[in-house]
Each structure stands twice: as C-alpha cells, then as structure tokens.
Enzyme design. Sequence first.
Site, PDB file in Angstrom:
ATOM      1  N   ASN A  47       0.845  -1.200   0.000  1.00 49.23           N
ATOM      2  CA  ASN A  47       0.000   0.000   0.000  1.00 49.23           C
ATOM      3  C   ASN A  47       0.876   1.245   0.000  1.00 49.23           C
ATOM      4  OD1 ASN A  47       0.674  -0.838   2.673  1.00 49.23           O
ATOM      5  ND2 ASN A  47      -0.974   0.365   3.551  1.00 49.23           N
ATOM      6  N   GLU A  60      -3.030  -4.545  -3.099  1.00 56.03           N
ATOM      7  CA  GLU A  60      -3.554  -5.439  -4.146  1.00 56.03           C
ATOM      8  C   GLU A  60      -3.540  -4.752  -5.499  1.00 56.03           C
ATOM      9  OE1 GLU A  60      -4.811  -4.658  -1.216  1.00 56.03           O
ATOM     10  OE2 GLU A  60      -6.156  -6.212  -0.428  1.00 56.03           O
TER      11      GLU A  60
HETATM   12  N1  THU Z   1      -5.316  -1.361   2.449  1.00 54.10           N
HETATM   13  C1  THU Z   1      -4.776  -2.184   1.528  1.00 54.10           C
HETATM   14  O1  THU Z   1      -3.630  -1.999   1.095  1.00 54.10           O
HETATM   15  N2  THU Z   1      -5.533  -3.213   1.071  1.00 54.10           N
HETATM   16  C2  THU Z   1      -6.805  -3.481   1.487  1.00 54.10           C
HETATM   17  O2  THU Z   1      -7.471  -4.343   0.943  1.00 54.10           O
HETATM   18  C3  THU Z   1      -7.369  -2.738   2.611  1.00 54.10           C
HETATM   19  C4  THU Z   1      -6.664  -1.474   2.965  1.00 54.10           C
HETATM   20  C5  THU Z   1      -4.502  -0.244   2.951  1.00 54.10           C
HETATM   21  C6  THU Z   1      -4.961   1.110   2.520  1.00 54.10           C
HETATM   22  C7  THU Z   1      -4.411   1.985   3.626  1.00 54.10           C
HETATM   23  O3  THU Z   1      -3.070   2.317   3.279  1.00 54.10           O
HETATM   24  C8  THU Z   1      -4.381   1.086   4.837  1.00 54.10           C
HETATM   25  O4  THU Z   1      -4.520  -0.243   4.359  1.00 54.10           O
HETATM   26  C9  THU Z   1      -5.464   1.367   5.837  1.00 54.10           C
HETATM   27  O5  THU Z   1      -6.695   1.413   5.244  1.00 54.10           O
END
Ligand code: THU
Length: 136
Positions: A47, A60
């Site tokens: 992320n 993802e």
């Molecule tokens: N996040 C992801 O990377 N994938 C997900 O499916 C859910 C949320 C990240 C986005 C943000 O950087 C952090 O998790 C908190 O929401």
Amino acid sequence: MINSKCNDTELIQKAIKAMENSYSPYSHFSVGAAIMTESGNIYTGCNVENSSYGATICAERTAALKAISEGERKIEHIAIVSSSGDFTFPCGICRQFLSEFMPSEGRIILSDKNNNIKIYTLGELLPEAFMLNTKD
Ligand code: THU
C-alpha cells in the site's frame, strides 16, 4: 479455468516481503500482496498512502497494476498479508478492480501471523460482480 500451479506458501512469503516497502505513515497499517498470473509470473505490491487520503493505493492494486502494465491480462492467484497479523480481506474497490482481470474461480489467499491460511475464490468475495455489457 485456472491453469498455473501455485505454491501458496511461496506467494505468501513474497507478500510478506513486499509489505516491507509499505508507505503508510498515516494509518501505520502495512499491507503486502503477491499476484501470480496465468504465465506463472509473480508481481508484488504494497500500500502507498497519500496525505490526500483518498489518493491512497492498496497493496492489491499496486501488484495488479504492475502485472497489467507489464502486459499480463489474467490474474489467477493473489496472496494478501498485513501488519495487523490477522487475516486481511481485500477492500471493495480492490475486489472490483481484480474482477476485471481475475476470473471468479481466481484464488485469494490470506495468511495471519501464525501462518494460518484462508483461501477464497473471487466469486465468493464478490458475487454478482459488475461487468459492463459492451455488446450492442
Ligand atoms: N489497504 C490495503 O492496502 N488493502 C486493502 O485491501 C485494505 C486497505 C490499505 C490502505 C491503507 O493504506 C491502509 O490499508 C489502511 O486502510
């Protein structure tokens, strides 16, 4: 049809490694993902947050974009882990994004910090996915 053989443990390990690069100074919630495509190639992502929170990109979608932008068109497996240590399910936007390139039988592999594994199909997590009907 899912063709490629996938070593789930290896894919999870790659997702854990990808999580190390998470840029998440706002949520302090690191996520890692690893995708295996039809060709058997693996693409990883983390992320990447932004001070304008809505501009944040999930792990993802980072991994999926890396695969698609390298010419891949079919995602068959994705492993997802997070710093929570608990099973982390893909958000709604990522489920929809994956459905563009992943068949409903595509496998979503989740692992917690104790190496417990849960496996779902995309169809289980996103039943009746929206598809644009471009016929006519
Ligand atoms: N996040 C992801 O990377 N994938 C997900 O499916 C859910 C949320 C990240 C986005 C943000 O950087 C952090 O998790 C908190 O929401």
